[in-house]
Write a protein that holds these residues in place. Sequence first.
Motif, PDB file in Angstrom:
ATOM      1  N   GLN A 118       1.044  -1.154  -0.106  1.00  0.00           N
ATOM      2  CA  GLN A 118      -0.012  -0.234  -0.014  1.00  0.00           C
ATOM      3  C   GLN A 118       0.923   1.291  -0.047  1.00  0.00           C
ATOM      4  O   GLN A 118       1.693   1.535   0.926  1.00  0.00           O
ATOM      5  N   ASP A 119       0.829   1.973  -0.916  1.00  0.00           N
ATOM      6  CA  ASP A 119       1.558   3.284  -1.307  1.00  0.00           C
ATOM      7  C   ASP A 119       0.495   4.407  -1.408  1.00  0.00           C
ATOM      8  O   ASP A 119      -0.152   4.449  -2.446  1.00  0.00           O
ATOM      9  N   ARG A 120       0.581   5.150  -0.557  1.00  0.00           N
ATOM     10  CA  ARG A 120      -0.248   6.363  -0.523  1.00  0.00           C
ATOM     11  C   ARG A 120       0.004   7.536  -1.707  1.00  0.00           C
ATOM     12  O   ARG A 120      -0.935   8.038  -2.167  1.00  0.00           O
ATOM     13  N   GLU A 121       1.232   7.362  -2.086  1.00  0.00           N
ATOM     14  CA  GLU A 121       1.707   8.287  -3.132  1.00  0.00           C
ATOM     15  C   GLU A 121       1.247   7.783  -4.516  1.00  0.00           C
ATOM     16  O   GLU A 121       1.229   8.823  -5.393  1.00  0.00           O
ATOM     17  N   ASP A 122       0.923   6.430  -4.718  1.00  0.00           N
ATOM     18  CA  ASP A 122       0.562   6.009  -5.933  1.00  0.00           C
ATOM     19  C   ASP A 122      -0.787   6.139  -6.417  1.00  0.00           C
ATOM     20  O   ASP A 122      -1.863   5.962  -5.807  1.00  0.00           O
ATOM     21  N   ARG A 123      -0.919   7.100  -7.360  1.00  0.00           N
ATOM     22  CA  ARG A 123      -2.148   7.731  -7.767  1.00  0.00           C
ATOM     23  C   ARG A 123      -3.074   6.507  -8.402  1.00  0.00           C
ATOM     24  O   ARG A 123      -4.165   6.551  -8.651  1.00  0.00           O
ATOM     25  N   ARG A 124      -2.513   5.490  -8.924  1.00  0.00           N
ATOM     26  CA  ARG A 124      -3.296   4.621  -9.578  1.00  0.00           C
ATOM     27  C   ARG A 124      -3.966   3.739  -8.721  1.00  0.00           C
ATOM     28  O   ARG A 124      -4.977   3.132  -8.955  1.00  0.00           O
ATOM     29  N   LEU A 125      -3.675   3.300  -7.334  1.00  0.00           N
ATOM     30  CA  LEU A 125      -4.309   2.694  -6.424  1.00  0.00           C
ATOM     31  C   LEU A 125      -5.172   3.612  -5.437  1.00  0.00           C
ATOM     32  O   LEU A 125      -5.909   2.859  -4.411  1.00  0.00           O
ATOM     33  N   HIS A 126      -4.708   4.398  -4.995  1.00  0.00           N
ATOM     34  CA  HIS A 126      -5.183   5.457  -4.087  1.00  0.00           C
ATOM     35  C   HIS A 126      -5.898   6.595  -4.468  1.00  0.00           C
ATOM     36  O   HIS A 126      -5.409   7.661  -5.051  1.00  0.00           O
ATOM     37  N   PHE A 127      -7.225   6.709  -4.062  1.00  0.00           N
ATOM     38  CA  PHE A 127      -8.216   7.501  -4.366  1.00  0.00           C
ATOM     39  C   PHE A 127      -8.507   8.201  -3.209  1.00  0.00           C
ATOM     40  O   PHE A 127      -9.453   7.828  -2.623  1.00  0.00           O
ATOM     41  N   PRO A 128      -7.921   9.245  -2.655  1.00  0.00           N
ATOM     42  CA  PRO A 128      -8.346   9.979  -1.518  1.00  0.00           C
ATOM     43  C   PRO A 128      -9.724  10.693  -1.763  1.00  0.00           C
ATOM     44  O   PRO A 128     -10.121  11.100  -2.817  1.00  0.00           O
ATOM     45  N   ARG A 129     -10.360  11.100  -0.731  1.00  0.00           N
ATOM     46  CA  ARG A 129     -11.603  11.858  -0.875  1.00  0.00           C
ATOM     47  C   ARG A 129     -11.331  13.115  -1.328  1.00  0.00           C
ATOM     48  O   ARG A 129     -10.545  14.085  -0.654  1.00  0.00           O
ATOM     49  N   GLN A 130     -12.229  13.588  -2.317  1.00  0.00           N
ATOM     50  CA  GLN A 130     -11.965  14.926  -2.618  1.00  0.00           C
ATOM     51  C   GLN A 130     -13.197  15.733  -2.775  1.00  0.00           C
ATOM     52  O   GLN A 130     -14.495  15.230  -3.195  1.00  0.00           O
ATOM     53  N   ASN A 131     -13.201  16.853  -2.377  1.00  0.00           N
ATOM     54  CA  ASN A 131     -14.553  17.872  -2.103  1.00  0.00           C
ATOM     55  C   ASN A 131     -14.501  18.950  -3.387  1.00  0.00           C
ATOM     56  O   ASN A 131     -13.593  19.575  -3.358  1.00  0.00           O
ATOM     57  N   SER A 132     -15.514  18.884  -3.846  1.00  0.00           N
ATOM     58  CA  SER A 132     -15.864  20.001  -4.992  1.00  0.00           C
ATOM     59  C   SER A 132     -16.519  21.085  -4.211  1.00  0.00           C
ATOM     60  O   SER A 132     -16.905  20.930  -2.841  1.00  0.00           O
ATOM     61  N   GLU A 133     -16.954  22.275  -5.029  1.00  0.00           N
ATOM     62  CA  GLU A 133     -17.388  23.207  -4.452  1.00  0.00           C
ATOM     63  C   GLU A 133     -19.220  22.842  -3.895  1.00  0.00           C
ATOM     64  O   GLU A 133     -19.681  23.237  -2.637  1.00  0.00           O
TER      65      GLU A 133
END
Length: 138
Positions: free
Chosen positions: A104-119
């Motif tokens: 598990q690598d938090r920096e790898d954008r292929r596998l880690h999708f953090p919560r993102q908030n829009s307006e």
Amino acid sequence: MATKAQQPTKDPINIVHQHAILCETIKKETLNQKLYTNYSINPFRKLYTLTGKPNSTHDSADGEEDPQFLKIIRRAHKEPEKKFIFPQTEAQEIGWIHKPLIKQDREDRRLHFPRQNSEITKYMDAAWRLKEQTENLQ
């Protein structure tokens, strides 16, 4: 359809033969019987220890631990992966290898999708918080 004349007749039960069969069965059982005298505590039961008498010096003596008993208890409380090399039942095969296959690598954008908030989600989050606060105040 068979008639009564064609059906085989059963002999009546012979008590002497039944007794001989019983004696033979008992003889076979006693030949193969082993007397088990190595008694120990069941390691899979929960142990409830009782405290000793308040003024007793017997209970406070050190060095009375049985290493074989402690070894059995420790082994019984281990996980199945640490007790056995391979799964013992079909049910143990599920989850036997529980380590993740990929690190598990938090920096790898292929596998880690953090919560993102829009307006819109930020606005609705604030609106829900405001609604809950007004309901709690009443």
